[in-house]
Structure formats: C-alpha cells, structure tokens
Design a protein around this motif. Structure first.
Motif, short mmCIF file in Angstrom:
data_model
loop_
_atom_site.label_atom_id
_atom_site.label_comp_id
_atom_site.label_asym_id
_atom_site.label_seq_id
_atom_site.Cartn_x
_atom_site.Cartn_y
_atom_site.Cartn_z
N ASP A 42 0.81 -1.22 0.00
CA ASP A 42 0.00 0.00 0.00
C ASP A 42 0.84 1.27 0.00
N ASP A 198 -0.89 -2.18 -4.43
CA ASP A 198 -1.24 -0.76 -4.37
C ASP A 198 -0.03 0.18 -4.36
N ASN A 225 -5.74 -3.62 -5.95
CA ASN A 225 -6.87 -3.16 -6.76
C ASN A 225 -6.53 -1.88 -7.53
N HIS A 226 -5.74 -1.00 -6.94
CA HIS A 226 -5.40 0.23 -7.65
C HIS A 226 -4.42 -0.03 -8.81
N HIS A 413 -2.85 -9.25 -1.83
CA HIS A 413 -3.19 -7.88 -1.46
C HIS A 413 -4.49 -7.81 -0.67
N HIS A 533 -3.90 -3.97 1.87
CA HIS A 533 -5.23 -3.48 1.50
C HIS A 533 -6.06 -2.80 2.58
MN LIG Z 1 -6.12 -1.88 -1.89
#
Ligand SMILES: [Mn+2]
Ligand SMILES: O=P(O)(O)OC[C@H]1O[C@](O)(COP(=O)(O)O)[C@@H](O)[C@@H]1O
Length: 643
Positions: A42, A198, A225-226, A413, A533
């Motif tokens: 992250d 991330d 996810n990003h 993640h 995450h």
């Molecule tokens: Mn995330």
C-alpha cells in the motif's frame, strides 16, 4: 533425461571439472543462511516514504550498525553513520561542511571507509563472494575486495591497505567510494523485496516507485486493486481509465497523467469547462504542502465531475452485459428521479446533493454524449500510446501476479472471498463456477488475456479487470459494493458503507487461515498469509498480527491521507534466517528531517515468529530451484563424463 537437452547443456559445461565446480558452488549456496525478505504494501504513490524504508531496510541497517559498533561508538555516532548509509550524497555534504581543514577531513575519510568496509563484511556474511561482487560499486570492485579480504594481520599488509585508502583520498575518489559503499550496504541488508500491492493512486509519485522497482536487484509484486485499475486502463478498459483519472483529479494528481505519462487532458478540460461549475463534492483533496490557485482548483473540480459522470455512464452497459457480476444495484444513473433530484437504492429514497447531471439524458442515462465519447476515445488512445506508461505497465505484468506462494507463505493484497461459514465463495463466470485458488487463477488469466489484447475494449476479459477493481467477489476488493457515487451525492452516511467480505473478520481465526493455506497447498501450521489493502487501525488498538500469527496485515498506511485513520505510517515485514519481524513505522516527513536529526527512531520491531533452527537457502524457493539444477548437472555428469 532428454539427451538433446543434455547435449546442449554440455556446450556450457564442456568438461567434467566445470560440472563439478558448478555442483560444488551450488551445494555451498544451499548451506548459506536464507536471505532477508522485505515486505511492503500500500505504497500509494508515497515515493519519499518508500525510499526511506528501502534505504534503511526497515531498520536493518541500524541494527547491523548497532551489532558491530555498540561498544565503540556512541548512539549519536551510530545514528549519524546510519544516515550516511541512507542518504550518502546529502549526508557527505553536510559532514564535510563541518571540517576546518584537509587533515581532519582525511582522518575522517580513513576512519569512515574502514567502518564501512567492516559493515559490508558483516552484512555480506550470508552471501557468496560472487554475489557480493555483483553488489559492489563497479569502479571500485578490485579495491574493495582487497580491503574486505584482509585476513593477514602482518604489518606489511597493514601498510599496504592504508596506502590504498590514502591513494583513494589523494586521488579525490573518497566521496565516490563512500557513496558506492553506502548503496552496497543498502542492497546487502535486503535480499528480496515483495510489494504486496497498491503502488498507484492517492499519492503523488507512483511512477518513481516503479522506476525504483525496475532498478531493484530482486523484487516481485502482488497486484493491488489500484494497480489493476491502471493495468485495466492500459489494457483497453474505458471505465478503468475513467476511474484512474477521477482518482488523480480527486487527489490533485493530474500531473501524473499529463506531465509524467504525457496524456493530453485538453479535450477533457474543454468538455469539463462546457458543462460543469464549481461543486464542493468534487474539489480536490489538496496535500498540505501544495497550494492551488482558485483558478486551478476550479479547473480540477470541473474535470473531476466530467470524468466521474463518464465513469458512472460507462459502468451501466458492462453491468447489463455481465449479469453474473451481480451488480444491477450499481446502475445508479437509472435509479435517479431527475426532476425530484432523488435516488432510490436498496429500496430507500434519498435526496441528491451536489448533483451535476447536465450531460445525462434521463431517458437513456447511460448514453455518452458525442463529446464524451470522443473524449474517452482520445484518452484511451493517448494512454495506450504513452511509452512510459507502457514500460511501467509491462513491468507490473512481468513481475506481478494476483497472489504468490513464496517460501511457504501466501502473499495477497486483498482477500480470499469467503462465505459466512468460512467456505470458499463461489462465482459463476460464463456458466462455469470457481472458488478459492481456482477463482484467483481464473481472474489472473482474464487479466493477462486483456493485457495481451489491448485493442479489445468490451470483451469479457477487459470487463473482468474492472470487476477485479470493484466486484463483490474480487480478491482485490472484497467488499459488497464501492459507494463512490453515494459519497459524492448522498448525505446519509449509511449509504457510504462498503460491507466487507466475511474474510475480513474470519481471518482473525487460526483455523480459517489454515484452511486458506491448505487451499493453496501450503503448510497450515508453518505458513503465513501476508495481506495488505486494509489499513490497520493501531489508533483503535487493532493488532496487525492475527490468527495466532498465521495472518499478518501490513497495510499501516504509507498513504498520507490515511494516516489519521491508522495512527502510524505503515508496517513492513522482515523475514530472515532467524524468523519474522513486523516493523511499525512512525510518520515520515522528509529526508531533510532525517538528515538534520540524529535520532533515528522511525521504526519499532515486533517479533512474529522465531525459527528454532536457522533457516538455510536449501529450505527456500530458490533452494528448490538450485536442487533441481544440481540434479540436472548430476545427470549431465553421468551421461557425458562418467564412462
Ligand atoms: Mn487496496
Ligand atoms: O478514500 P477515497 O479516495 O475516496 O477512496 C475510497 C475507495 O477506495 C477504496 O477503499 C479502495 O481503495 P483501497 O484499496 O486503498 O482501500 C474503496 O473501497 C473506496 O470506495
């Protein structure tokens, strides 16, 4: 074993001696202690903070300095020395400015070079000479090796070594040598880096993080996810593209799009100027050190609305053509009463505020205006033709995966989607049902397919990348729905909630983590799940070590905008031959602070797991590969050189 293959191999190992030497070499490596793995997650564009953690090896550098110099240097001196290792160029300048004359400076050079050589010798004790050689600054390899391997204590040799150092100083090479030695030390304290997702979004410099990773000696990435959102945009998903621009506008990071990746925002700006006004819900979140003029702020606010509306429109046809995404509740523009300015979701009606629906046709809310259509097409063209973005995305693909099994641990993640009973959640895609590891493998193969076919923009694989960003059973998102729309337009906080997958409370239980480890063929009693995450709220007493140590959550929020939620500035994890340690980092402000301050108390370590017997390379992923190589070399020996 295939004879053709062995014949080919014999070209490289063309004598019995060569085969034997290599086998002996590899056997020796197997018996070395396992190298240190470093886990971060992250990072969210926070390049400076990431740099700091890399440079100090999550506290590993100072630890080694303390081990060696506890009795001979004061705490202050040890910290000063550590800072020299972290930021050699800047620190050298600072130190040198304090010396009155050359004699003093030369004295200092002599001492510091000796100290650095000692440190490198200690930090490299786990490596073979050849591996260390590769880590040394090229121009000085020969000299450093001479200094490193001075085993012979006779006075003659001492003279010889001090001559070498004096020569370096008088030839004005000391600074370069010191800088090189500092970077070598940084490199030696960490053998391999894992980035548990991330890298992108929210912070200002994700591109620099990627550039750093490209140059890093050994790294893998578990996509967040990003990251997948950016991959999706590059792979042809317009809705992913709209999202990345929306997030950049929201965090005042459009520079990344325009200046860093060279994507032309002019058409979007023109559209934004035509249809949108100021709107408090869409003003950028400005980082404290940055100042925006009113005009700039207004422009970004307009762009933010323009791209958000394009995003909401683009979501609808995907939801319609993929019923098994189970997202019909997210066809929000169709749920609005445009006259009354109200929306009905989950059976409840709410007034809309900050609305900006000038481009929406209430009869066909998902219809893009001709202008919007053109804007998104142009943006996509620009994105797919950015050379720098192509380089960065290709790297993400090459080094990345949805999950990774590494040295007995599972790195992921987000989550493994579970139902409330803790069973693997099932998802049906095109009449086939998947769960657990199979579901993740399926997601990953769609993502790779989409990436290989950037010209296809509306196919299942491309839609699936968006699902990974926001779908209920996405292992990267793991929440019921993403309430972006609600947070812009609805005051009632109840609508903002994003219900989490049961995984997020079940992962507190040891048996659940063991079940997941088993699903991935990992040892349920020895493996760990390493997760990013979800920010760990230290502030509220949340513990990042869960399920009796089987689960480690290392998102403490490098992301500055989230630090008020977590109370710290991120966790990292170290896994060396003695075991695992979790490191909590205090907030990092700037490297100038570090340089000026001699108290390096930026991190606190907690023991997670202690190995009873020191782990060797033999027991690692790399060890398994080496064992295979040895077995092949043995076959070659028998086939070629034993009769
Ligand atoms: Mn995330
Ligand atoms: O705080 P922001 O920028 O509005 O983002 C909130 C969104 O980010 C998410 O938390 C996803 O980002 P993370 O992976 O960093 O958690 C969504 O669940 C949520 O809707």
């Amino acid at each position: 074993m295939n004879e053709k293959f062995l014949d080919l191999l014999a070209q490289k190992y063309d004598s019995a001696e060569k085969v034997a030497t290599e086998i002996i070499n590899l056997e020796a490596i197997l018996n070395l202690p396992k190298g240190t793995e470093h886990f971060v997650s992250d990072l969210h564009g926070e390049y400076q903070a990431f740099q700091h953690v890399l440079r100090n090896g999550s506290g590993n550098v100072i630890e080694k300095i303390n081990d060696l110099f506890q009795d001979t240097l004061s705490e202050n001196e040890r910290n000063e020395f550590a800072t020299l290792i972290y930021y050699p160029e800047e620190k050298l300048k600072l130190i040198k400015s304090h010396f009155g004359n050359e004699l003093e400076l030369n004295q200092w050079y002599t001492e510091i070079i000796e100290r650095m050589i000692k440190l490198i010798s200690y930090a490299s004790s786990k490596y073979t000479r050849s591996k260390l050689r590769k880590a040394l600054p090229k121009p000085f390899v020969y000299i450093i090796e001479e200094l490193l391997y001075k085993k012979d204590d006779s006075t003659n040799k001492d003279d010889y070594y001090s001559k070498i150092v004096q020569q370096i100083i008088s030839l004005a090479q000391a600074d370069q040598l010191i800088i090189g030695l500092a970077y070598t030390t940084q490199r030696l304290v960490v053998d391999h880096l894992h980035v548990v997702g991330d890298i992108y979004d929210r912070g200002p410099e994700p591109d620099k993080i990627i550039d750093t990773l490209i140059d890093y000696h050994s790294v893998d990435i578990q996509w967040g996810n990003h990251d997948v959102l950016w991959l999706g945009a590059f792979a042809g998903s317009k809705v992913c593209l709209a999202n990345i621009i929306r997030i950049c506008a929201r965090y005042d990071n459009l520079d990344i799009i325009e200046d860093v990746y060279g994507i032309n925002l002019r058409p979007l700006l023109n559209l934004a100027e035509k249809y949108y006004e100021d709107n408090p819900a869409f003003r950028p979140k400005v980082q404290s050190e940055k100042k925006l003029s009113d005009y700039e702020q207004l422009q970004i606010t307009k762009i933010h609305q323009a791209i958000a509306m394009i995003q909401f429109k683009l979501e609808i046809p995907i939801i319609k053509r993929r019923p098994y995404f189970n997202m019909s509740e997210r066809r929000l523009l169709e749920k609005i009463d445009y006259e009354k300015k109200e929306i009905t979701i989950h059976g409840k009606t709410y007034p809309l505020e900050n609305s900006c629906f000038a481009t929406v046709n209430p009869m066909q809310p998902d219809r893009l205006l001709e202008e919007e259509q053109q804007v998104i097409e142009k943006l996509l063209f620009s994105v797919q033709h950015s050379e720098k973005l192509a380089r960065h995305m290709n790297f993400l693909m090459k080094k990345g995966s949805l999950y990774l099994k590494y040295n007995g641990n599972l790195l992921i993640h987000g989550c493994i989607p579970l139902d409330e009973e803790g069973n693997m959640e099932k998802m049906t895609i095109e009449n086939k049902t998947y769960g657990g590891r199979e579901l993740l493998d399926t997601f990953e193969s769609y993502l790779r397919y989409a990436f290989e076919h950037p010209e296809m923009t509306d196919d299942l694989a491309t839609d699936m990348v968006w699902y990974l960003w926001t779908g209920e059973y996405s292992s990267l998102f793991g929440k019921r729905e993403m309430t972006t729309f609600e947070r812009y337009f609805i005051k009632e906080k109840e609508t903002h909630k994003e219900g989490k997958n049961p995984y997020y409370y079940l992962r507190e239980k040891e048996e659940i983590c063991q079940k997941i480890l088993a699903e991935f063929d990992l040892h349920p009693e020895q493996g760990h799940i390493i997760n990013g995450h979800t920010p760990v709220k230290e502030i509220d007493g949340e513990n990042p070590i869960k399920a009796n140590g089987r689960m480690l959550v290392i998102d403490g929020g490098f992301s500055k905008p989230y630090q008020s939620v977590t109370g710290i500035a991120g966790y990292t994890l170290l896994y060396n031959s003695y075991g695992m340690q979790l490191v909590a980092h205090k907030q990092f402000h700037s490297k100038e602070d570090v340089l000026g301050d001699t108290t390096d108390v930026l991190s606190v370590k907690r023991l997670v797991d202690k190995e009873l017997v020191r782990k060797k390379v033999r027991e690692t992923n790399i060890g398994k590969e080496i064992l295979q190589e040895i077995s092949i070399l043995n076959s070659l020996r028998e086939y070629r050189y034993m009769n």
